[in-house]
Scaffold this motif. Structure first.
Motif, mmCIF file in Angstrom:
data_model
loop_
_atom_site.group_PDB
_atom_site.id
_atom_site.type_symbol
_atom_site.label_atom_id
_atom_site.label_comp_id
_atom_site.label_asym_id
_atom_site.label_seq_id
_atom_site.Cartn_x
_atom_site.Cartn_y
_atom_site.Cartn_z
ATOM 1 N N PRO A 39 0.755 -1.528 -0.167
ATOM 2 C CA PRO A 39 -0.063 -0.087 0.021
ATOM 3 C C PRO A 39 0.790 1.301 0.279
ATOM 4 N N LEU A 40 0.053 1.815 -0.396
ATOM 5 C CA LEU A 40 1.051 3.714 -0.765
ATOM 6 C C LEU A 40 0.486 4.729 0.012
ATOM 7 N N GLU A 41 1.074 5.409 0.639
ATOM 8 C CA GLU A 41 0.335 6.388 2.444
ATOM 9 C C GLU A 41 0.224 7.634 1.588
ATOM 10 N N SER A 42 0.967 7.844 -0.329
ATOM 11 C CA SER A 42 0.626 9.112 -0.805
ATOM 12 C C SER A 42 0.165 9.222 -2.097
ATOM 13 N N LYS A 43 -1.284 9.166 -2.369
ATOM 14 C CA LYS A 43 -1.949 8.598 -3.776
ATOM 15 C C LYS A 43 -1.377 9.666 -4.464
ATOM 16 N N GLY A 44 -1.284 9.880 -5.657
ATOM 17 C CA GLY A 44 -0.983 10.774 -6.575
ATOM 18 C C GLY A 44 0.473 11.160 -6.282
ATOM 19 N N LYS A 45 1.406 10.609 -5.947
ATOM 20 C CA LYS A 45 2.486 10.789 -5.925
ATOM 21 C C LYS A 45 3.273 9.801 -6.811
ATOM 22 N N VAL A 46 4.517 10.087 -6.386
ATOM 23 C CA VAL A 46 5.621 9.428 -6.779
ATOM 24 C C VAL A 46 6.179 8.790 -5.248
ATOM 25 N N GLU A 47 6.007 7.867 -4.831
ATOM 26 C CA GLU A 47 6.808 7.493 -3.350
ATOM 27 C C GLU A 47 7.662 6.481 -3.456
ATOM 28 N N ALA A 48 9.011 7.149 -2.955
ATOM 29 C CA ALA A 48 10.215 6.339 -2.614
ATOM 30 C C ALA A 48 10.528 5.788 -1.137
ATOM 31 N N ILE A 49 10.915 5.234 -0.920
ATOM 32 C CA ILE A 49 10.799 4.514 0.222
ATOM 33 C C ILE A 49 12.756 4.276 0.187
ATOM 34 N N GLU A 50 13.779 4.361 1.279
ATOM 35 C CA GLU A 50 14.962 3.680 1.296
ATOM 36 C C GLU A 50 14.710 2.720 2.896
ATOM 37 N N PHE A 51 14.795 1.486 2.380
ATOM 38 C CA PHE A 51 15.177 0.790 4.177
ATOM 39 C C PHE A 51 16.596 1.150 4.262
ATOM 40 N N ASP A 63 16.136 -7.674 1.362
ATOM 41 C CA ASP A 63 16.502 -8.866 2.391
ATOM 42 C C ASP A 63 18.561 -8.291 2.466
ATOM 43 N N GLY A 64 18.975 -6.720 2.687
ATOM 44 C CA GLY A 64 19.994 -5.846 2.176
ATOM 45 C C GLY A 64 19.376 -4.978 1.890
ATOM 46 N N VAL A 65 20.251 -4.522 2.630
ATOM 47 C CA VAL A 65 20.646 -2.805 2.774
ATOM 48 C C VAL A 65 21.943 -2.047 2.286
ATOM 49 N N PRO A 66 21.377 -0.613 1.750
ATOM 50 C CA PRO A 66 20.466 -0.221 1.731
ATOM 51 C C PRO A 66 19.159 -0.502 0.298
ATOM 52 N N THR A 67 17.966 0.088 0.373
ATOM 53 C CA THR A 67 17.594 -0.923 -0.902
ATOM 54 C C THR A 67 16.480 0.343 -0.680
ATOM 55 N N ILE A 68 16.282 0.463 -2.457
ATOM 56 C CA ILE A 68 15.398 1.821 -2.754
ATOM 57 C C ILE A 68 13.862 1.279 -3.017
ATOM 58 N N VAL A 69 13.006 1.162 -2.121
ATOM 59 C CA VAL A 69 11.097 0.742 -3.129
ATOM 60 C C VAL A 69 10.563 1.848 -3.713
ATOM 61 N N MET A 70 10.710 2.042 -4.832
ATOM 62 C CA MET A 70 9.395 2.892 -5.751
ATOM 63 C C MET A 70 7.782 2.787 -5.897
ATOM 64 N N GLN A 71 6.567 2.879 -5.083
ATOM 65 C CA GLN A 71 5.666 3.113 -5.749
ATOM 66 C C GLN A 71 5.500 1.433 -5.174
ATOM 67 N N GLY A 72 5.501 1.538 -3.970
ATOM 68 C CA GLY A 72 5.348 0.326 -3.190
ATOM 69 C C GLY A 72 5.419 -1.230 -4.140
ATOM 70 N N LYS A 73 6.176 -1.294 -5.598
ATOM 71 C CA LYS A 73 6.819 -2.410 -5.989
ATOM 72 C C LYS A 73 8.288 -2.220 -6.530
ATOM 73 N N TYR A 74 9.076 -1.389 -6.844
ATOM 74 C CA TYR A 74 10.166 -1.517 -7.467
ATOM 75 C C TYR A 74 10.786 -1.154 -6.989
ATOM 76 N N VAL A 75 11.727 -2.410 -6.870
ATOM 77 C CA VAL A 75 13.307 -2.512 -5.863
ATOM 78 C C VAL A 75 14.657 -2.222 -6.543
ATOM 79 N N THR A 76 15.109 -1.286 -5.734
ATOM 80 C CA THR A 76 16.260 -1.495 -6.556
ATOM 81 C C THR A 76 17.023 -0.975 -5.711
#
Length: 215
Positions: free
Chosen positions: A42-54, A173-186
């Motif tokens: 789930p996204l916290e912000s609708k109508g936005k690009v969401e990027a999370i750093e783990f 399973d490792g850091v740093p990991t970036i997840v964008m829009q709740g599904k794209y992982v790099t």
């Protein structure tokens, strides 16, 4: 002398320009430079690009990636929302997650997150016990008792536990990991380099916009 200087300047400008062109022209492929989560979160912000750093304060790769990541964050437009989630792969790392959320609750996260990493990676401070953490925070000008009350609070402890659950839900399973829009992982390790990871993030950002911020 002037002509040599001008020639050197022109040469350096061309080198820099060619570097930008190469960076922009990098081929970015799903499965190689990024992967897609089997279940979008789930996204916290609708109508936005969401990027999370783990991340984890104690991770040397997170510390190494920090300058490039913060440079990326600073140049983002208003439709990009960036947030961090601290990872505790082991229970004895939970104090770091609580430290992150306590600093956030006190409005000191942006000012002190990088300093926490510096203390751990350059000053050899482990900051794994409540006492060590409180002493260090106090050295940064924050009242020790105020910090401890926040650090021990139900809200902070709950956020730290939720972060651990998010880590599992996002299959980190490792850091740093970036997840964008709740599904794209790099990440730098997935993409191969820090620079390529940033290029992948730019690519995904544009892809998300073209998809009208959908998951």
């Amino acid at each position: 002398m002037i002509s040599i200087t001008k020639g050197l300047f022109t040469f350096l400008a061309l080198v820099c320009l060619s570097g930008i062109v190469v960076a922009q022209g990098q081929k970015i492929e799903e499965g190689f430079d990024y992967r897609i989560l089997p279940i979008a979160q789930p996204l916290e912000s609708k109508g936005k690009v969401e990027a999370i750093e783990f991340f984890w304060y104690g991770c040397p790769h997170c510390y190494d990636f920090e300058p490039e990541l913060m440079s990326w964050v600073k140049r983002q437009p208003k439709d990009v929302v960036f947030r961090r989630v601290p990872v505790a792969f082991r229970d004895d790392f939970m104090p770091h997650s609580q430290l992150f959320y306590a600093l956030e609750a006190l409005g000191k996260g942006d000012a002190l997150n990088e300093k926490v990493m510096y203390a751990m990676h350059k000053e050899n401070k482990r900051l794994l016990t409540e006492s060590e953490i409180a002493d260090w925070v106090a050295s940064q000008g924050i009242d020790r008792n105020t910090f401890l009350a926040t650090y021990r609070s139900f809200a902070v402890v709950s956020k730290a536990r939720t972060a651990k659950q998010l880590t599992e839900a996002y299959r980190i399973d490792g850091v740093p990991t970036i997840v964008m829009q709740g599904k794209y992982v790099t990440s730098p390790s997935i993409a191969g380099t820090k620079a390529k990871a940033i290029a992948v993030m730019d690519h995904l950002e544009e892809k998300i916009r073209k998809d009208k911020y959908k998951q």
